[in-house]
Design an enzyme around this catalytic site. Structure first.
Site, PDB file in Angstrom:
ATOM      1  N   CYS A  19      23.633  27.237  40.661  1.00  0.00           N
ATOM      2  CA  CYS A  19      23.128  27.374  42.023  1.00  0.00           C
ATOM      3  C   CYS A  19      23.963  28.344  42.850  1.00  0.00           C
ATOM      4  O   CYS A  19      24.645  27.954  43.804  1.00  0.00           O
ATOM      5  CB  CYS A  19      23.082  26.004  42.693  1.00  0.00           C
ATOM      6  SG  CYS A  19      21.969  24.920  41.823  1.00  0.00           S
TER       7      CYS A  19
ATOM      8  N   ARG B 196      42.599  39.690  24.972  1.00  0.00           N
ATOM      9  CA  ARG B 196      41.217  40.169  24.888  1.00  0.00           C
ATOM     10  C   ARG B 196      40.953  40.950  23.591  1.00  0.00           C
ATOM     11  O   ARG B 196      39.919  40.787  22.952  1.00  0.00           O
ATOM     12  CB  ARG B 196      40.987  41.091  26.082  1.00  0.00           C
ATOM     13  CG  ARG B 196      39.606  41.609  26.281  1.00  0.00           C
ATOM     14  CD  ARG B 196      39.610  42.671  27.399  1.00  0.00           C
ATOM     15  NE  ARG B 196      40.470  42.301  28.499  1.00  0.00           N
ATOM     16  CZ  ARG B 196      40.089  41.585  29.546  1.00  0.00           C
ATOM     17  NH1 ARG B 196      38.841  41.197  29.651  1.00  0.00           N
ATOM     18  NH2 ARG B 196      40.937  41.275  30.503  1.00  0.00           N
TER      19      ARG B 196
END
Ligand SMILES: Cc1ncc(COP(=O)(O)O)c(C=O)c1O
Length: 447
Positions: free
Chosen positions: A361, A293
């Site tokens: 969705c 990261r």
């Protein structure tokens, strides 16, 4: 808001990354678009390397490829002097295809298959990081069959878990990863590795968490690892040439995150290692770290186009963009927080709180809650910063949405490093059994 890397607001009031106007990038490459700032990656990697050089211990900085594994990124990080933590045949394959020498790879994972272990051995991967006793058995068997040797590290769970600003000392870690100390697994693995002529035990590894904002957690883990190394020396006569303390160096996603500098992390780790080993009258090992990261996170920005503005009076204003959990699962997966800005009106004064929703969705497909932005209109370009790590690498085709393109920017130049997937890519691996063929033929004609 503090902009990462080379990002700035240009004279037109647009967000600029790596000398490229984000509006022009969005027009040329479409949205959603991952934009990766090469300078930021190089700076982060080289700062970790230079910090170690200043400390004077033998060292290796292994880039944790899982954060973002593309051939271009691996080449950049390699160019800065990093080696690599890889966790699958796919990551090994990508690294080799990028021209990385196999010796620079450290193969991690809590369930490496026999096929993957054979692949790693046959492609001459430099080290395997043994995670558990079953894997050790599997590896010993393959090495015996292949009549070859492999350099290994043992992944030990030191009983320290780092949670952002604090650490939890668990004694015995409840984790699927690593060889546990208390139950004796770690000692058993060391003994077996030491006795097997096919294995060269090069050191110990631990990884205590991610987004770590405390140095004490590293110091405590190192102390525990040194205590274990001392037992190895007295009970088995094993000396540990390398200590790998893993990754987890924090970055600033939002203003609440206060990471240390690479220099501070590295200094604390080297000092703690020196102290823990010299105080036990043991030679100080070389030190490895595995930042993922911290190398690529701040370098990434994702650009999205606003398609919908939905106001629910007294409750919330939703701004729906053309991406979401398919290109960045982190907010939905673990409530990760990000900052957003309007890339096309970046100089305007913020005036409203809006929540940025994805297009997938799922109600949980929200990218940022309560972003403070200028009044947002349909057609605006939203930028979410610090998205370089664990976004593309965790991306999916949920809802059969093609994954976005990634562009590498530097000094005004923009190069595509991941192509946008096409509708055809989505069915590239679909197969239709013979008995359904007539239907798909009809559909193909209809389409
Ligand atoms: C063994 C190991 N090393 C390194 C890393 C990289 O962590 P980060 O990206 O937080 O630096 C991870 C992340 O999960 C890991 O499991």
């Amino acid at each position: 808001m503090q902009l990462p890397g080379t990002e700035r607001i240009n004279e037109a009031g647009h967000l600029e990354i790596g000398g490229c106007d984000s509006l022009l990038l969005a027009e040329r490459f479409e949205t959603p678009l991952y934009v990766l700032d090469e300078t930021s990656i190089r700076e982060a990697a080289s700062r970790y390397i230079h910090s170690f050089e200043a400390e004077g211990l033998p060292f290796q900085v292994l880039y944790a490829s899982k954060a973002l594994c593309t051939m271009a990124v691996l080449q950049i990080v390699h160019d800065e002097g990093c080696q690599f933590d890889v966790v699958s045949a796919g990551e090994i394959y990508t690294a080799l295809a990028a021209g990385i020498e196999p010796n620079a790879l450290y193969f991690h994972g809590n369930n490496k298959t026999a096929k993957e272990l054979r692949y790693a051995i046959d492609t001459h991967v430099g080290h395997i990081v043994i995670d558990n006793l079953d894997e050790l058995t599997r590896l010993q068997e393959i090495l015996r069959q292949r009549e070859t040797t492999m350099r290994v590290l043992l992944r030990v769970t030191p009983g320290v878990e780092a949670h952002t600003h604090e650490y939890v000392q668990t004694g015995q870690e409840d984790s699927k990863f690593g060889l546990d100390l208390l139950s004796g697994q770690a000692m058993a693995a060391a003994q077996r590795a030491n006795e097997d002529p096919h294995l060269i035990l090069d050191g110990l590894h631990c990884h205590i968490g991610s987004q770590i904002f405390t140095l004490a957690s590293f110091e405590l883990a190192i102390e525990k690892m040194a205590a274990f190394a001392a037992r190895l020396q007295t009970e088995l006569g094993i000396q540990i040439p390398w200590l790998n303390v893993g990754g987890g160096f924090g970055i600033r996603y939002t203003e609440e995150d206060r990471p240390f500098t690479p220099e501070a992390y590295v200094h604390a780790i080297c000092q703690a290692t020196r102290h823990a080993f010299t105080s036990r009258h043991m030679p100080v090992p070389g030190v490895m770290i595995e930042p993922g990261r911290a190398i690529v996170g701040p370098a990434g920005t994702t650009l999205y186009r606003v398609g919908v503005r939905k106001e629910i009076p007294g409750i919330r204003t939703y701004i729906a963009v053309d991406g979401g959990m398919g290109d960045n699962i982190r907010p939905a997966l673990y409530q990760a927080r990000y900052e957003a800005l309007l890339a096309n009106r970046a100089a305007e004064v913020p005036q409203e709180r809006v929540s940025i929703a994805g297009r997938y969705c799922e109600s949980g497909d929200m990218l940022v809650y309560d972003a403070f932005l200028p009044k947002v209109h349909v057609g605006d370009l939203v930028a979410i910063t610090n998205t370089g790590a664990y976004t593309y690498s965790m991306a999916s085709n949920y809802n059969r949405v093609p994954r976005p393109a990634m562009v590498l920017v530097k000094e005004g130049q923009a190069d595509l490093i991941i192509e946008r997937e096409r509708l055809e890519s989505l069915i590239a691996f679909d197969r239709v059994p013979q008995r359904l063929r007539s239907l798909s033929a009809i559909n193909a004609v209809a389409g």
